[in-house]
Design a protein around this motif. Sequence first.
Motif, PDB file in Angstrom:
ATOM      1  N   LEU A   4      40.038  38.423  53.498  1.00 52.81           N
ATOM      2  CA  LEU A   4      41.498  38.289  53.376  1.00 52.81           C
ATOM      3  C   LEU A   4      41.881  37.530  52.112  1.00 52.81           C
ATOM      4  N   GLU A   5      41.159  36.474  51.782  1.00 54.92           N
ATOM      5  CA  GLU A   5      41.491  35.705  50.573  1.00 54.92           C
ATOM      6  C   GLU A   5      41.321  36.545  49.318  1.00 54.92           C
ATOM      7  N   ASP A   6      40.259  37.371  49.276  1.00 58.39           N
ATOM      8  CA  ASP A   6      40.077  38.260  48.124  1.00 58.39           C
ATOM      9  C   ASP A   6      41.224  39.268  48.039  1.00 58.39           C
ATOM     10  N   ALA A   7      41.602  39.844  49.177  1.00 60.22           N
ATOM     11  CA  ALA A   7      42.702  40.815  49.185  1.00 60.22           C
ATOM     12  C   ALA A   7      44.007  40.164  48.771  1.00 60.22           C
ATOM     13  N   LEU A   8      44.214  38.921  49.191  1.00 62.83           N
ATOM     14  CA  LEU A   8      45.434  38.206  48.830  1.00 62.83           C
ATOM     15  C   LEU A   8      45.510  37.981  47.321  1.00 62.83           C
ATOM     16  N   ARG A   9      44.384  37.625  46.700  1.00 59.69           N
ATOM     17  CA  ARG A   9      44.386  37.429  45.245  1.00 59.69           C
ATOM     18  C   ARG A   9      44.664  38.750  44.510  1.00 59.69           C
ATOM     19  N   ARG A  10      44.053  39.831  44.986  1.00 56.94           N
ATOM     20  CA  ARG A  10      44.286  41.127  44.332  1.00 56.94           C
ATOM     21  C   ARG A  10      45.741  41.566  44.477  1.00 56.94           C
ATOM     22  N   GLU A  11      46.296  41.396  45.657  1.00 55.42           N
ATOM     23  CA  GLU A  11      47.676  41.824  45.880  1.00 55.42           C
ATOM     24  C   GLU A  11      48.656  40.964  45.099  1.00 55.42           C
ATOM     25  N   SER A  12      48.376  39.667  44.970  1.00 51.14           N
ATOM     26  CA  SER A  12      49.250  38.793  44.164  1.00 51.14           C
ATOM     27  C   SER A  12      49.236  39.242  42.707  1.00 51.14           C
ATOM     28  N   GLY A  13      48.079  39.626  42.200  1.00 50.28           N
ATOM     29  CA  GLY A  13      48.003  40.140  40.840  1.00 50.28           C
ATOM     30  C   GLY A  13      48.780  41.426  40.681  1.00 50.28           C
ATOM     31  N   ARG A  14      48.754  42.277  41.700  1.00 52.04           N
ATOM     32  CA  ARG A  14      49.523  43.521  41.612  1.00 52.04           C
ATOM     33  C   ARG A  14      51.023  43.240  41.597  1.00 52.04           C
ATOM     34  N   LEU A  15      51.457  42.252  42.419  1.00 52.97           N
ATOM     35  CA  LEU A  15      52.879  41.922  42.452  1.00 52.97           C
ATOM     36  C   LEU A  15      53.369  41.427  41.106  1.00 52.97           C
ATOM     37  N   ARG A  16      52.506  40.699  40.372  1.00 48.68           N
ATOM     38  CA  ARG A  16      52.916  40.205  39.050  1.00 48.68           C
ATOM     39  C   ARG A  16      53.183  41.368  38.093  1.00 48.68           C
TER      40      ARG A  16
END
Length: 577
Positions: A406-418
Motif C-alpha cells: 500500500l505504501e508503494d502504491a500511495l507513493r506512485r499515485e501521489s506522483g501521478r496526481l502531481r
Amino acid sequence: MIRILLVLLTLLAAPAFAQSADSVSLDGAWRFHAGDATAWASPSLDDRAWTTLRVPAPWEDGIGDYNGYGWYRREVRLPDGLRGAPLGLRFGTVGDAFEVYWNGVRVGTRGGMPPDFMEGVVLRPFFIPDSVLDRAVDGRHVVAVRVYNAYAYGGLMTPVLVARYDTLASRRSPRSVVVGGLVSFFLAIGVYHLAFWLRRRAARENLLFAAVCLCVCVYGSTYAEPVQGALIPVMHPYRVGLLSLLAGGPAYVALVNRLFGLRGGRRTRLVHGAFAAAFAVGLVLPLPRLAEFNQWIDGALVMGLVTVVVRAWKASRPGSGTPAPHARTLLLGTAAFSVSLAYDLLSEYFAFIPVARVLPGLPGVFWIGFFVFLMAVGTATAGQWALTEVAALVDPLTELSRRHVLEDALRRESGRLRRTGGSLALVMIDLDHFKRINDTHGHRVGDQVLARVGRLLRSSARNLDLPARFGGEEFAVLLYDTDLAGALAFCERFRANLAEMRVPVAGGAAVQVTASMGVSVGSDLVDPDALVEVADRALYQAKGEGRDRLVSARVEGPDRVMEYVPRPGLQGIGNRE
C-alpha cells in the motif's frame, strides 16, 4: 514447454541423411577379426571365416571384453547416383584410433596407433579419390577399417554412410546437432537460475540446479566431435565427462534434499565425501584403469539413484508430514532423470535397446530424463518463487495486501496526481477492543474475526481500490480518484457490512465488532507521508471520542493544512456477544 519438447523429439527422430540414390548406409553386418595384419586390407582377402558383427555397436556386444587391434571389412556397391561424383565416407564415434582402407588403399587415419596412441576424433568425412574407386572389380568395392582400442569400448559405434563428399562435408553429424542443441538449451536454463540466485541469495535451490545444469552441459559437450578434438591434447573427453558427472553428483543430492525438504545429516556428508574421493581418483588414474574403476562408480551411482527416488517418493506421500510444494511433479522429474541415467549405465553391461536405434543422434536416454527433470524442477521452482512473491505481497490470514504494498502504491499515485491532478483518499481502520476478543475467546477466534474483516473490506471496496492489513488489527484502504464524499460513502458501506457480521464462538454465542476510522483526502501536490499521518491522527481522534465512529480530514498541498470533520458512527453497536 510442450512445444519445445515436440520440436526436440522431431529433431531427434529425424535421420541425418535420407537414404536415396545419392547415399549408401553401411549399417548392418560387417566381417570382424581381432588382431592385426596389413594383409587384411587387401580386397582379395577371403574373410568368410571372420566373425560377423553388427554396426553400429561396440565390438564387445559380439566378442566380449577386448582391448587391442581389430579389423572390420565389408563390400560396397555404389548406386548410379554416386558414380562419377566426388565420394565421401563418414563415421561417427569409433573406439578408439582407426585407419580406413578403400579397395586396399589407405584413405585416412584418425588418432594415432601405438606406440604413439591417441584417440581419434571424426571432425570431417574421408575423401575417396577417383584413382581408388577405379580399383573396383565388377563394381565391387571393399571397405576395411583397422581399429585400435585401449580401454572401455571399441569398434564402429555409430552409423557409417557413403555419400557425395560435398554433401557429407556440409552437414554436421546428427550427434553434434542434437547434443549441441540440448547442451545450449540446458546451459541457458543453468545461467538463468544462476542469475536468479545472484539476485536472491536465499534461493539456494536455484544455485544447486544451476550447478547440475552446468555439469550436465560439460558432460554432454564431450560427445560433440569439435569439443573432443579440442580436449584430447589437454585431457581426454572420457575423463572430462566422468569428472563432470562426479562433480554434479553432490549438487544433485543436495538439490533433491532441498526440493523435498529432506534433512542432509551424516548420510549426505558421506555421499558427498564419496563423490569427492571418486573425483580425486578419476583425476589421476590412467585411462585403462579409469575405465575399470568406472564400473564400480556405475554400480554405486545406480544404487544411489534408486535411493534418491525412494527418499523422494517417501517425502512426497500425503502421510509424510508436510509434503513439499509440487511434490508429485518433482517426484516425476527426479524419477525420470534417475531411471534414465540408470538405464544408460546398466546398458553398458546388459543387452538393453540402444537409444540411438530409436532416436538417431541421441547418445543416451539420460538426455530425455534430464529434460523431464529440468521441466519438473523449473515448474516447481517457479511455483515456489510465485508462492514466495505472494507471501511477500499478501497477508495470508486476511488475504489483503501487506503494508509496504500500500505504501508503494500511495507513493506512485501521489506522483501521478502531481502530473495529472485529481484526488486521493486514504482510510485507516482500527477494530475496537480487539485485544478483549483474543483474551476472552482465544487467538483462533481473533484470527477468524480478522479474516472476516478482510473479506468485508474486499467486498466493500471497488476493484480498483487497494485494501491492506496495516498491522495487527489495523487496516488501511487506498481509494483511487476519490474525493471526500466518495471516501465517506465507502466508510458507511463498510460499517454497515461490519454491523451485520457475527463470528460464532463456543456455547452458541457470537462475537460482533465495531471499528474506528480515520479518513484523509488530498489532491494535486499531496505528500503521501502527510496523507498517512493525517489519516492516522483522524483515527486516533475517533478512538478518543468514544470509538465506533469516523473522523475525516483534508490535506491541502504540501504544507499539511488539515481540516477535521468528525462524523459520529452508529450508536449501540459496540463489541458484545
